[in-house]
Scaffold this motif. Structure first.
Motif, PDB file in Angstrom:
ATOM      1  N   ILE A   9     -29.688 -21.479 -19.692  1.00 11.10           N
ATOM      2  CA  ILE A   9     -28.895 -20.682 -20.627  1.00 11.10           C
ATOM      3  C   ILE A   9     -28.117 -21.673 -21.486  1.00 11.10           C
ATOM      4  CG2 ILE A   9     -26.962 -19.050 -20.837  1.00 11.10           C
ATOM      5  CD1 ILE A   9     -29.352 -17.697 -19.631  1.00 11.10           C
ATOM      6  N   LYS A  10     -28.165 -21.491 -22.794  1.00  8.12           N
ATOM      7  CA  LYS A  10     -27.398 -22.352 -23.693  1.00  8.12           C
ATOM      8  C   LYS A  10     -26.303 -21.514 -24.337  1.00  8.12           C
ATOM      9  CE  LYS A  10     -27.771 -25.832 -27.260  1.00  8.12           C
ATOM     10  NZ  LYS A  10     -28.665 -26.605 -28.097  1.00  8.12           N
ATOM     11  N   TYR A  11     -25.075 -21.982 -24.181  1.00  4.84           N
ATOM     12  CA  TYR A  11     -23.929 -21.296 -24.766  1.00  4.84           C
ATOM     13  C   TYR A  11     -22.947 -22.347 -25.253  1.00  4.84           C
ATOM     14  CZ  TYR A  11     -19.899 -18.294 -25.361  1.00  4.84           C
ATOM     15  OH  TYR A  11     -18.812 -17.632 -25.905  1.00  4.84           O
ATOM     16  N   ASN A  12     -22.555 -22.250 -26.515  1.00  3.07           N
ATOM     17  CA  ASN A  12     -21.627 -23.222 -27.126  1.00  3.07           C
ATOM     18  C   ASN A  12     -22.064 -24.664 -26.890  1.00  3.07           C
ATOM     19  OD1 ASN A  12     -20.004 -21.313 -28.283  1.00  3.07           O
ATOM     20  ND2 ASN A  12     -18.401 -21.428 -26.754  1.00  3.07           N
ATOM     21  N   ASP A  13     -23.328 -24.922 -27.126  1.00  6.52           N
ATOM     22  CA  ASP A  13     -23.900 -26.273 -27.005  1.00  6.52           C
ATOM     23  C   ASP A  13     -23.888 -26.836 -25.590  1.00  6.52           C
ATOM     24  OD1 ASP A  13     -24.567 -26.409 -29.727  1.00  6.52           O
ATOM     25  OD2 ASP A  13     -22.549 -27.098 -30.248  1.00  6.52           O
ATOM     26  N   VAL A  14     -23.683 -25.991 -24.593  1.00  8.31           N
ATOM     27  CA  VAL A  14     -23.756 -26.415 -23.193  1.00  8.31           C
ATOM     28  C   VAL A  14     -24.949 -25.701 -22.564  1.00  8.31           C
ATOM     29  CG1 VAL A  14     -22.594 -26.425 -20.948  1.00  8.31           C
ATOM     30  CG2 VAL A  14     -21.254 -26.719 -23.043  1.00  8.31           C
ATOM     31  N   GLU A  15     -25.803 -26.461 -21.888  1.00 12.85           N
ATOM     32  CA  GLU A  15     -26.941 -25.858 -21.196  1.00 12.85           C
ATOM     33  C   GLU A  15     -26.612 -25.739 -19.719  1.00 12.85           C
ATOM     34  OE1 GLU A  15     -31.192 -25.959 -22.664  1.00 12.85           O
ATOM     35  OE2 GLU A  15     -30.545 -28.045 -22.826  1.00 12.85           O
ATOM     36  N   TYR A  16     -26.859 -24.557 -19.189  1.00 17.79           N
ATOM     37  CA  TYR A  16     -26.621 -24.270 -17.780  1.00 17.79           C
ATOM     38  C   TYR A  16     -27.975 -24.129 -17.086  1.00 17.79           C
ATOM     39  CZ  TYR A  16     -21.932 -23.175 -19.455  1.00 17.79           C
ATOM     40  OH  TYR A  16     -20.690 -23.234 -20.037  1.00 17.79           O
ATOM     41  N   TYR A  17     -28.200 -24.937 -16.061  1.00 20.15           N
ATOM     42  CA  TYR A  17     -29.442 -24.895 -15.294  1.00 20.15           C
ATOM     43  C   TYR A  17     -29.241 -24.214 -13.941  1.00 20.15           C
ATOM     44  CZ  TYR A  17     -31.064 -28.205 -18.757  1.00 20.15           C
ATOM     45  OH  TYR A  17     -31.398 -28.798 -19.948  1.00 20.15           O
ATOM     46  N   GLU A  18     -27.999 -24.253 -13.474  1.00 20.38           N
ATOM     47  CA  GLU A  18     -27.644 -23.568 -12.236  1.00 20.38           C
ATOM     48  C   GLU A  18     -26.177 -23.182 -12.329  1.00 20.38           C
ATOM     49  OE1 GLU A  18     -28.287 -26.279  -8.964  1.00 20.38           O
ATOM     50  OE2 GLU A  18     -26.321 -27.173  -9.203  1.00 20.38           O
ATOM     51  N   LEU A  19     -25.811 -22.191 -11.552  1.00 24.14           N
ATOM     52  CA  LEU A  19     -24.430 -21.751 -11.489  1.00 24.14           C
ATOM     53  C   LEU A  19     -24.005 -21.754 -10.031  1.00 24.14           C
ATOM     54  CD1 LEU A  19     -24.605 -18.728 -13.963  1.00 24.14           C
ATOM     55  CD2 LEU A  19     -23.730 -21.017 -14.432  1.00 24.14           C
ATOM     56  N   ASP A  20     -22.773 -22.160  -9.792  1.00 24.83           N
ATOM     57  CA  ASP A  20     -22.235 -22.211  -8.444  1.00 24.83           C
ATOM     58  C   ASP A  20     -21.039 -21.263  -8.388  1.00 24.83           C
ATOM     59  OD1 ASP A  20     -21.667 -22.874  -5.845  1.00 24.83           O
ATOM     60  OD2 ASP A  20     -20.945 -24.885  -6.294  1.00 24.83           O
ATOM     61  N   PHE A  21     -21.167 -20.203  -7.605  1.00 27.41           N
ATOM     62  CA  PHE A  21     -20.145 -19.165  -7.516  1.00 27.41           C
ATOM     63  C   PHE A  21     -19.280 -19.381  -6.276  1.00 27.41           C
ATOM     64  CE2 PHE A  21     -23.732 -17.555  -9.832  1.00 27.41           C
ATOM     65  CZ  PHE A  21     -23.153 -16.915 -10.921  1.00 27.41           C
ATOM     66  N   ASP A  22     -17.974 -19.472  -6.482  1.00 25.49           N
ATOM     67  CA  ASP A  22     -17.028 -19.620  -5.373  1.00 25.49           C
ATOM     68  C   ASP A  22     -16.123 -18.392  -5.348  1.00 25.49           C
ATOM     69  OD1 ASP A  22     -15.318 -20.424  -3.374  1.00 25.49           O
ATOM     70  OD2 ASP A  22     -14.320 -21.954  -4.567  1.00 25.49           O
ATOM     71  N   PHE A  23     -16.655 -17.280  -4.847  1.00 28.51           N
ATOM     72  CA  PHE A  23     -15.872 -16.047  -4.791  1.00 28.51           C
ATOM     73  C   PHE A  23     -14.674 -16.193  -3.865  1.00 28.51           C
ATOM     74  CE2 PHE A  23     -19.982 -14.357  -6.255  1.00 28.51           C
ATOM     75  CZ  PHE A  23     -19.550 -13.638  -7.360  1.00 28.51           C
ATOM     76  N   GLU A  24     -14.848 -16.906  -2.777  1.00 31.18           N
ATOM     77  CA  GLU A  24     -13.757 -17.069  -1.809  1.00 31.18           C
ATOM     78  C   GLU A  24     -12.603 -17.887  -2.380  1.00 31.18           C
ATOM     79  OE1 GLU A  24     -13.562 -15.438   1.054  1.00 31.18           O
ATOM     80  OE2 GLU A  24     -15.543 -14.579   0.726  1.00 31.18           O
ATOM     81  N   GLY A  25     -12.869 -18.696  -3.377  1.00 34.03           N
ATOM     82  CA  GLY A  25     -11.832 -19.530  -3.970  1.00 34.03           C
ATOM     83  C   GLY A  25     -11.063 -18.864  -5.103  1.00 34.03           C
ATOM     84  N   LEU A  26     -11.424 -17.623  -5.436  1.00 35.76           N
ATOM     85  CA  LEU A  26     -10.747 -16.927  -6.527  1.00 35.76           C
ATOM     86  C   LEU A  26      -9.284 -16.660  -6.195  1.00 35.76           C
ATOM     87  CD1 LEU A  26     -13.443 -14.274  -7.487  1.00 35.76           C
ATOM     88  CD2 LEU A  26     -12.674 -16.193  -8.887  1.00 35.76           C
ATOM     89  N   THR A  27      -8.467 -16.646  -7.227  1.00 38.96           N
ATOM     90  CA  THR A  27      -7.052 -16.308  -7.071  1.00 38.96           C
ATOM     91  C   THR A  27      -6.809 -14.903  -7.625  1.00 38.96           C
ATOM     92  OG1 THR A  27      -6.421 -17.145  -9.246  1.00 38.96           O
ATOM     93  CG2 THR A  27      -6.414 -18.738  -7.402  1.00 38.96           C
ATOM     94  N   GLY A  28      -5.664 -14.360  -7.287  1.00 39.00           N
ATOM     95  CA  GLY A  28      -5.292 -13.059  -7.837  1.00 39.00           C
ATOM     96  C   GLY A  28      -5.236 -13.097  -9.354  1.00 39.00           C
ATOM     97  N   MET A  29      -4.782 -14.213  -9.904  1.00 38.76           N
ATOM     98  CA  MET A  29      -4.706 -14.358 -11.359  1.00 38.76           C
ATOM     99  C   MET A  29      -6.093 -14.235 -11.987  1.00 38.76           C
ATOM    100  SD  MET A  29      -2.671 -14.763 -13.903  1.00 38.76           S
ATOM    101  CE  MET A  29      -1.161 -15.465 -13.304  1.00 38.76           C
ATOM    102  N   GLN A  30      -7.097 -14.807 -11.349  1.00 37.67           N
ATOM    103  CA  GLN A  30      -8.466 -14.723 -11.878  1.00 37.67           C
ATOM    104  C   GLN A  30      -9.008 -13.297 -11.781  1.00 37.67           C
ATOM    105  OE1 GLN A  30      -9.661 -18.156  -9.419  1.00 37.67           O
ATOM    106  NE2 GLN A  30     -10.786 -18.826 -11.236  1.00 37.67           N
ATOM    107  N   VAL A  31      -8.659 -12.585 -10.727  1.00 36.36           N
ATOM    108  CA  VAL A  31      -9.083 -11.185 -10.598  1.00 36.36           C
ATOM    109  C   VAL A  31      -8.455 -10.360 -11.718  1.00 36.36           C
ATOM    110  CG1 VAL A  31      -9.016  -9.121  -9.143  1.00 36.36           C
ATOM    111  CG2 VAL A  31      -9.449 -11.362  -8.108  1.00 36.36           C
ATOM    112  N   LEU A  32      -7.174 -10.571 -11.965  1.00 38.10           N
ATOM    113  CA  LEU A  32      -6.508  -9.846 -13.052  1.00 38.10           C
ATOM    114  C   LEU A  32      -7.088 -10.216 -14.411  1.00 38.10           C
ATOM    115  CD1 LEU A  32      -2.805 -10.013 -11.846  1.00 38.10           C
ATOM    116  CD2 LEU A  32      -4.336  -8.028 -11.834  1.00 38.10           C
ATOM    117  N   LYS A  33      -7.416 -11.481 -14.604  1.00 36.37           N
ATOM    118  CA  LYS A  33      -8.024 -11.920 -15.864  1.00 36.37           C
ATOM    119  C   LYS A  33      -9.366 -11.219 -16.076  1.00 36.37           C
ATOM    120  CE  LYS A  33      -9.624 -15.981 -18.361  1.00 36.37           C
ATOM    121  NZ  LYS A  33      -9.970 -17.395 -18.254  1.00 36.37           N
ATOM    122  N   ALA A  34     -10.158 -11.098 -15.019  1.00 34.43           N
ATOM    123  CA  ALA A  34     -11.446 -10.423 -15.120  1.00 34.43           C
ATOM    124  C   ALA A  34     -11.259  -8.957 -15.487  1.00 34.43           C
ATOM    125  CB  ALA A  34     -12.210 -10.545 -13.801  1.00 34.43           C
TER     126      ALA A  34
END
Length: 96
Positions: A9-34
């Motif tokens: 996936i290419k977005y803003n001139d950055v190519e992503y080949y893999e994604l690493d999801f750390d759901f356990e590391g999320l903070t309340g602030m990130q949940v509210l931001k989402a």
């Protein structure tokens, strides 16, 4: 959770080949931001009452967990997108 993308996936001139999801590391602030980023409208209002059920919220939370822009998540091929949102839904405690 690591996800190797079937095609980069290419977005803003950055190519992503893999994604690493750390759901356990999320903070309340990130949940509210989402949740804050959800679009307006009647369907979003209803989903906003129980955001865990909203695929948009799940995608926004996944973006926070992977530390990538939301747009990268919604650009994923459908099979990858569904896998990602399913993992977010499970993290949120929503059972199938």
């Amino acid at each position: 959770m690591k996800l190797e993308l079937k095609k980069p996936i290419k977005y803003n001139d950055v190519e992503y080949y893999e994604l690493d999801f750390d759901f356990e590391g999320l903070t309340g602030m990130q949940v509210l931001k989402a949740r804050e980023g959800m679009t307006s409208g009647l369907s979003s209002y209803v989903e906003g009452l129980v955001p865990q059920l909203s695929m948009e919220f799940q995608a926004r939370l996944a973006a926070e967990a992977a530390k990538v822009p939301y747009e990268v998540i919604v650009m994923l091929p459908a099979a990858d997108f569904i896998q990602v949102t399913t993992n977010a839904r499970r993290f949120l405690g929503v059972t199938d």
